[in-house]
Motif scaffolding. Sequence first.
Motif, PDB file in Angstrom:
ATOM      1  N   VAL A  13       0.824  -1.233   0.020  1.00  0.00           N
ATOM      2  CA  VAL A  13      -0.023  -0.009  -0.027  1.00  0.00           C
ATOM      3  C   VAL A  13       0.957   1.341   0.008  1.00  0.00           C
ATOM      4  O   VAL A  13       1.954   1.141   0.538  1.00  0.00           O
ATOM      5  N   GLY A  14       0.575   2.262  -0.898  1.00  0.00           N
ATOM      6  CA  GLY A  14       1.201   3.359  -0.640  1.00  0.00           C
ATOM      7  C   GLY A  14       2.369   3.875  -1.760  1.00  0.00           C
ATOM      8  O   GLY A  14       2.981   4.709  -1.824  1.00  0.00           O
ATOM      9  N   VAL A  19       5.138   7.825  -4.878  1.00  0.00           N
ATOM     10  CA  VAL A  19       5.919   8.355  -6.068  1.00  0.00           C
ATOM     11  C   VAL A  19       5.306   9.238  -6.955  1.00  0.00           C
ATOM     12  O   VAL A  19       5.884  10.222  -7.141  1.00  0.00           O
ATOM     13  N   CYS A  20       3.981   9.317  -6.925  1.00  0.00           N
ATOM     14  CA  CYS A  20       3.067  10.534  -7.455  1.00  0.00           C
ATOM     15  C   CYS A  20       3.394  11.612  -6.850  1.00  0.00           C
ATOM     16  O   CYS A  20       3.548  12.785  -7.187  1.00  0.00           O
ATOM     17  N   THR A  21       3.549  11.498  -5.391  1.00  0.00           N
ATOM     18  CA  THR A  21       3.685  12.639  -4.566  1.00  0.00           C
ATOM     19  C   THR A  21       4.766  13.287  -4.588  1.00  0.00           C
ATOM     20  O   THR A  21       4.920  14.582  -4.842  1.00  0.00           O
ATOM     21  N   LEU A  22       5.948  12.557  -4.754  1.00  0.00           N
ATOM     22  CA  LEU A  22       7.360  13.015  -5.027  1.00  0.00           C
ATOM     23  C   LEU A  22       7.419  13.649  -6.261  1.00  0.00           C
ATOM     24  O   LEU A  22       7.971  14.840  -6.419  1.00  0.00           O
ATOM     25  N   LYS A  41       4.182  -9.580  -6.899  1.00  0.00           N
ATOM     26  CA  LYS A  41       5.532  -8.619  -7.229  1.00  0.00           C
ATOM     27  C   LYS A  41       5.118  -7.595  -8.069  1.00  0.00           C
ATOM     28  O   LYS A  41       3.848  -7.681  -8.875  1.00  0.00           O
ATOM     29  N   PHE A  42       5.156  -6.324  -7.698  1.00  0.00           N
ATOM     30  CA  PHE A  42       4.397  -5.132  -8.126  1.00  0.00           C
ATOM     31  C   PHE A  42       5.473  -4.537  -9.328  1.00  0.00           C
ATOM     32  O   PHE A  42       6.838  -4.432  -8.855  1.00  0.00           O
ATOM     33  N   THR A  43       5.109  -4.224 -10.622  1.00  0.00           N
ATOM     34  CA  THR A  43       5.918  -3.427 -11.572  1.00  0.00           C
ATOM     35  C   THR A  43       5.043  -2.360 -11.810  1.00  0.00           C
ATOM     36  O   THR A  43       3.904  -2.601 -12.405  1.00  0.00           O
ATOM     37  N   MET A  44       5.685  -1.377 -12.091  1.00  0.00           N
ATOM     38  CA  MET A  44       5.084   0.222 -12.710  1.00  0.00           C
ATOM     39  C   MET A  44       6.165   0.569 -13.629  1.00  0.00           C
ATOM     40  O   MET A  44       7.177   0.713 -13.210  1.00  0.00           O
ATOM     41  N   VAL A  45       5.786   1.257 -14.574  1.00  0.00           N
ATOM     42  CA  VAL A  45       6.605   1.916 -15.492  1.00  0.00           C
ATOM     43  C   VAL A  45       5.724   3.244 -15.854  1.00  0.00           C
ATOM     44  O   VAL A  45       4.535   3.434 -16.213  1.00  0.00           O
ATOM     45  N   ALA A  66      16.024   7.084  -2.768  1.00  0.00           N
ATOM     46  CA  ALA A  66      15.908   7.166  -1.486  1.00  0.00           C
ATOM     47  C   ALA A  66      14.486   6.831  -0.999  1.00  0.00           C
ATOM     48  O   ALA A  66      14.187   5.944  -0.045  1.00  0.00           O
ATOM     49  N   LEU A  67      13.223   7.062  -1.863  1.00  0.00           N
ATOM     50  CA  LEU A  67      11.850   6.740  -1.543  1.00  0.00           C
ATOM     51  C   LEU A  67      12.045   5.274  -1.709  1.00  0.00           C
ATOM     52  O   LEU A  67      11.276   4.630  -0.863  1.00  0.00           O
ATOM     53  N   GLY A  68      12.572   4.678  -2.632  1.00  0.00           N
ATOM     54  CA  GLY A  68      12.456   3.240  -2.937  1.00  0.00           C
ATOM     55  C   GLY A  68      12.997   2.455  -2.022  1.00  0.00           C
ATOM     56  O   GLY A  68      12.717   1.567  -1.227  1.00  0.00           O
ATOM     57  N   GLU A  69      14.123   3.123  -1.131  1.00  0.00           N
ATOM     58  CA  GLU A  69      14.793   2.399  -0.078  1.00  0.00           C
ATOM     59  C   GLU A  69      13.841   2.436   1.127  1.00  0.00           C
ATOM     60  O   GLU A  69      13.788   1.434   1.858  1.00  0.00           O
TER      61      GLU A  69
END
Length: 89
Positions: A13-14, A19-22, A41-45, A66-69
């Motif tokens: 969730v989130g 990503v959109c907020t950043l 497994k989640f994948t987004m392009v 950094a958000l990914g981490e």
Amino acid sequence: MNAIVTVIGEDKVGIIAGVCTLLAENNVNILDITQTILQGKFTMVMAVDVGKSSAPIGELSTKLEALGEKLDISIRLQREEIFDAMHRI
């Protein structure tokens, strides 16, 4: 200038909101989003326009990583030409 944001990891969730907020906070226009969830497994392009970004592409890439981490997923930003060239090989 167009770029591609790729997000790969466990479905949580989130992810999309984060990503959109950043991207919105950095004046990046989202042109298109494709996402899949397969066996957890989640994948987004995302195709994005970074031409009017308030942050240079290198800084924006660092913020996304950094958000990914923080979310324990992989987030990468590439200029569209590099992404296209990689997928032609």
